[in-house]
Design an enzyme around this catalytic site. Structure first.
Site, short mmCIF file in Angstrom:
data_model
loop_
_atom_site.label_atom_id
_atom_site.label_comp_id
_atom_site.label_asym_id
_atom_site.label_seq_id
_atom_site.Cartn_x
_atom_site.Cartn_y
_atom_site.Cartn_z
N ASP A 42 0.86 -1.18 0.00
CA ASP A 42 0.00 0.00 0.00
C ASP A 42 0.89 1.24 0.00
O ASP A 42 1.68 1.44 0.93
CB ASP A 42 -0.88 -0.05 1.27
CG ASP A 42 -1.89 1.09 1.30
OD1 ASP A 42 -2.02 1.80 0.29
OD2 ASP A 42 -2.53 1.25 2.36
N ASP A 136 -3.16 2.56 -5.93
CA ASP A 136 -2.00 2.59 -5.03
C ASP A 136 -1.88 1.37 -4.13
O ASP A 136 -1.18 1.39 -3.14
CB ASP A 136 -2.02 3.87 -4.18
CG ASP A 136 -3.11 3.84 -3.13
OD1 ASP A 136 -4.14 3.18 -3.36
OD2 ASP A 136 -2.94 4.46 -2.07
N GLU A 137 -2.57 0.30 -4.48
CA GLU A 137 -2.48 -0.92 -3.68
C GLU A 137 -2.38 -2.14 -4.58
O GLU A 137 -3.12 -2.24 -5.57
CB GLU A 137 -3.75 -1.11 -2.83
CG GLU A 137 -3.90 -0.16 -1.68
CD GLU A 137 -5.23 -0.40 -0.96
OE1 GLU A 137 -5.47 -1.53 -0.53
OE2 GLU A 137 -6.01 0.55 -0.86
MG LIG Z 1 -2.46 4.04 0.10
#
Ligand SMILES: [Mg+2]
Length: 437
Positions: A42, A136-137
């Site tokens: 993350d 974003d993961e």
């Molecule tokens: Mg994040």
């Protein structure tokens, strides 16, 4: 950095690795499914960190990424701003109240998607089993790719990301996706946590159920009404009872409470195709003027069409969503006899819905258009006669946009007063083309 080649007994999607099929016996397969090593990676305050990394003047300062309209909210704030209580979803005015020195930057989705694709390229050097969960993961299966040690591999990934992008991430590790995601939050930012199988029961015993990904506010409240507060209690609760209240999801909830999750990694390129493609826009000021609404409608239809052309998708269900100033929202849709894709065809039907099926009695706050019933096709719609000429036109528009960005071309109807539309990245965004790196 280790460049490790994984075994590929169900390897089928990643074009970057060429591996000869090895032999793998049944017991190895069984061991694999029981002892997977899954990473949840993350990125820390992704949009804000990308801005800070691109502009040294923002480094170490409280800042937040926002949208474009007057009513925009904070999309992501830097850790420096979070210390003052700034959170995602906060209005610009409220964020300023918390932190008067905060600096705002308008989100630049091209910058974020570019960085995200770069990061995913790093992941693919470690394993072909990379699932992009959001911009974003990501989840990585490194079961066969950690010869240097599990922690060491995770550290090496962090280092590569930092060296190539200047960004930090937090990594959670365990034997399934549910637990990996659960523990990536621990020690954030720049965190690293490995939840080993033997420690799972103790870890879950007192953990509130809403910490588990997939258990939202409503389910939490419902579980609370049954006397279930923690994962430990959820795991021990009668499955029969849970099924009575939650139907087929009852069993899944019970397994979640025990930290079990068998969902597979869905590698980049193997995701299920989108069920619908849509765009919506919240206006700076409520709009009641029919002509202005139509121009917005056209812009939205064009945005939808561009994405459909890029995905080579066609669809036959058109929906228009209208939200009034008092937040009452209505969605009306029609099903067509034929599938369509192009801007003008979508607009033709969307305008029909807006005119005939949406009684515009109050000023409008938000307008949206989406298409479902999607399928991949090279179908040629026949709404206009000059198909070939029009296809050449769309091909030219798409080629120019590919190089110079979406706003490099515009339709005449939109030229005299350009409309502002938000550029929020949908969670389902994927970097098309990653596989060809
Ligand atoms: Mg994040």
């Amino acid at each position: 950095m280790a460049r490790l080649k994984p075994l590929n007994f169900f390897y089928n999607t990643c074009a970057t690795h060429t591996i000869t099929l090895g032999t793998l016996n049944f017991s190895a397969l069984l061991t694999y499914s029981m002892n997977k090593i899954i990473l949840h990676i993350d990125m820390d305050a992704f949009f804000a960190s990308v801005e800070q990394s691109a502009n040294p003047a923002l480094k170490g300062k409280p800042m937040a990424v926002i949208g474009t309209g007057k009513r925009t909210v904070v999309t992501t704030s830097s850790y420096e701003a979070r210390k003052y209580g700034v959170t995602t979803g906060m209005t610009v005015a409220d964020a300023k109240k918390c932190c008067p020195k905060i600096i705002f930057r308008t989100g630049d989705h091209l910058k974020y998607t570019y960085t995200s694709a770069k990061i995913n390229k790093i992941f693919l050097k470690y394993t072909p089993y990379v699932e992009m969960y959001s911009v974003d993961e990501s989840f990585l299966d490194i079961t066969f790719c950690h010869q240097n040690g599990i922690i060491q591999t995770a550290k090496s990934i962090k280092k590569d990301i930092y060296m190539q992008t200047g960004l930090t991430c937090s990594i959670g590790m365990s034997h399934n996706k549910l637990l990996a995601k659960l523990v990536s939050d621990i020690n954030k930012p720049n965190g690293l946590f490995y939840l080993k199988k033997q420690n799972v029961p103790e870890f879950l015993e007192k953990l509130p159920v809403n910490k588990l990904c997939g258990i939202g506010r409503k389910t939490t409240e419902y579980l609370l009404s049954l006397g279930i507060k923690t994962c430990g209690e959820l795991g021990r609760f009668s499955v029969k009872e849970l099924k009575k209240h939650f139907g087929v999801n009852g069993e899944k909830l019970s397994l979640m409470g025990q930290g079990e999750d068998s969902s597979p990694i869905v590698p980049i390129g193997a995701e299920e195709d989108a069920k619908s493609i849509g765009h919506s826009s919240t206006f700076d000021n409520d709009v009641f003027d029919q002509a202005i609404l139509e121009r917005y409608l056209f812009k939205l239809c064009d945005m939808v069409s561009r994405r459909m052309r890029r995905n080579k998708s066609w669809g036959d269900v058109i929906s228009v969503t209208v939200r009034y100033m008092d937040f009452t929202t209505l969605t009306r849709q029609i099903k067509l006899k034929d599938i369509i894709q192009h801007t003008h065809s979508i607009f033709y039907y969307a305008k029909y819905i807006l005119d005939e099926k949406c009684a515009l009695s109050y000023p409008v706050r938000l307008l949206g258009v989406s298409i479902s019933g999607l399928r991949k096709n090279d179908y040629q719609e026949d709404l206009f006669n000059n198909i070939e000429k029009r296809n050449r036109l769309f091909n030219a528009i798409d080629s120019v946009s590919e190089i110079f960005g979406n706003d490099s071309t515009n339709w005449g109807i939109l030229l005299d007063r350009p409309l502002k539309t938000s550029t929020v990245i949908s969670p389902s965004w994927r970097p098309h083309g990653v596989r060809s790196y």
